[in-house]
Enzyme design. Structure first.
Site, mmCIF file in Angstrom:
data_model
loop_
_atom_site.group_PDB
_atom_site.id
_atom_site.type_symbol
_atom_site.label_atom_id
_atom_site.label_comp_id
_atom_site.label_asym_id
_atom_site.label_seq_id
_atom_site.Cartn_x
_atom_site.Cartn_y
_atom_site.Cartn_z
ATOM 1 N N SER A 96 11.423 9.028 4.985
ATOM 2 C CA SER A 96 10.971 10.032 4.148
ATOM 3 C C SER A 96 9.554 10.032 4.519
ATOM 4 C CB SER A 96 11.286 10.314 2.916
ATOM 5 O OG SER A 96 11.448 11.316 2.268
ATOM 6 N N HIS A 132 -3.561 8.635 -2.768
ATOM 7 C CA HIS A 132 -4.831 9.481 -2.903
ATOM 8 C C HIS A 132 -5.951 8.473 -3.644
ATOM 9 C CE1 HIS A 132 -2.404 13.020 -2.441
ATOM 10 N NE2 HIS A 132 -1.401 12.268 -3.009
ATOM 11 N N CYS A 160 14.797 8.037 1.576
ATOM 12 C CA CYS A 160 16.278 8.487 1.544
ATOM 13 C C CYS A 160 17.106 7.347 1.734
ATOM 14 C CB CYS A 160 16.385 9.487 2.623
ATOM 15 S SG CYS A 160 15.379 10.957 2.461
#
Length: 121
Positions: free
Chosen positions: A67, A72, A87
């Site tokens: 996935s 950030h 996943c």
């Protein structure tokens, strides 16, 4: 379509830490953390914001075969947000996701961490 979505909000990160503003260094740390966790990186993109927009941090993503992970940085606030989603379709990757998140947290050496977990599907 089952999966595990982990997030962490980090505070008290040293703004002078290279990972906060150096996209190449951050990408290398992310690649190594993905590899060490036993996940498979398939692509990545790191974008550093410039002084002209009043920001100095980085938004980055590593696409995983399982996935994705995103980071950030806000050096002006001493903050970082992390996002790891895996996943669990073919196998349970939950422990790998946790290992990846913990490795990333350790790399930033925050004074405060808030973790969240969401079971998907």
């Amino acid at each position: 379509m089952q999966g595990l979505h982990l997030t962490a909000d980090l505070r008290g990160v040293d703004p002078a830490l290279a990972l906060m503003t150096d996209a190449a260094r951050l990408a290398a740390v992310c690649r190594e953390a993905v590899r060490t966790a036993g996940l498979s990186g398939v692509a990545e993109l790191m974008h550093r914001f410039g002084p002209a927009d009043g920001q100095a941090g980085i938004t980055g993503v590593v696409l995983l075969a399982e996935s994705h992970m995103a980071v950030h940085t806000w050096p002006e606030l001493g903050g970082v947000t992390l996002d790891v989603y895996v996943c669990n379709y073919g196998s349970d990757n939950s422990d790998k996701a946790r290992a990846l998140l913990e490795a990333l947290i350790a790399s930033f050496q925050p004074t405060e961490v808030r973790r969240q977990q969401l079971l998907r599907g």
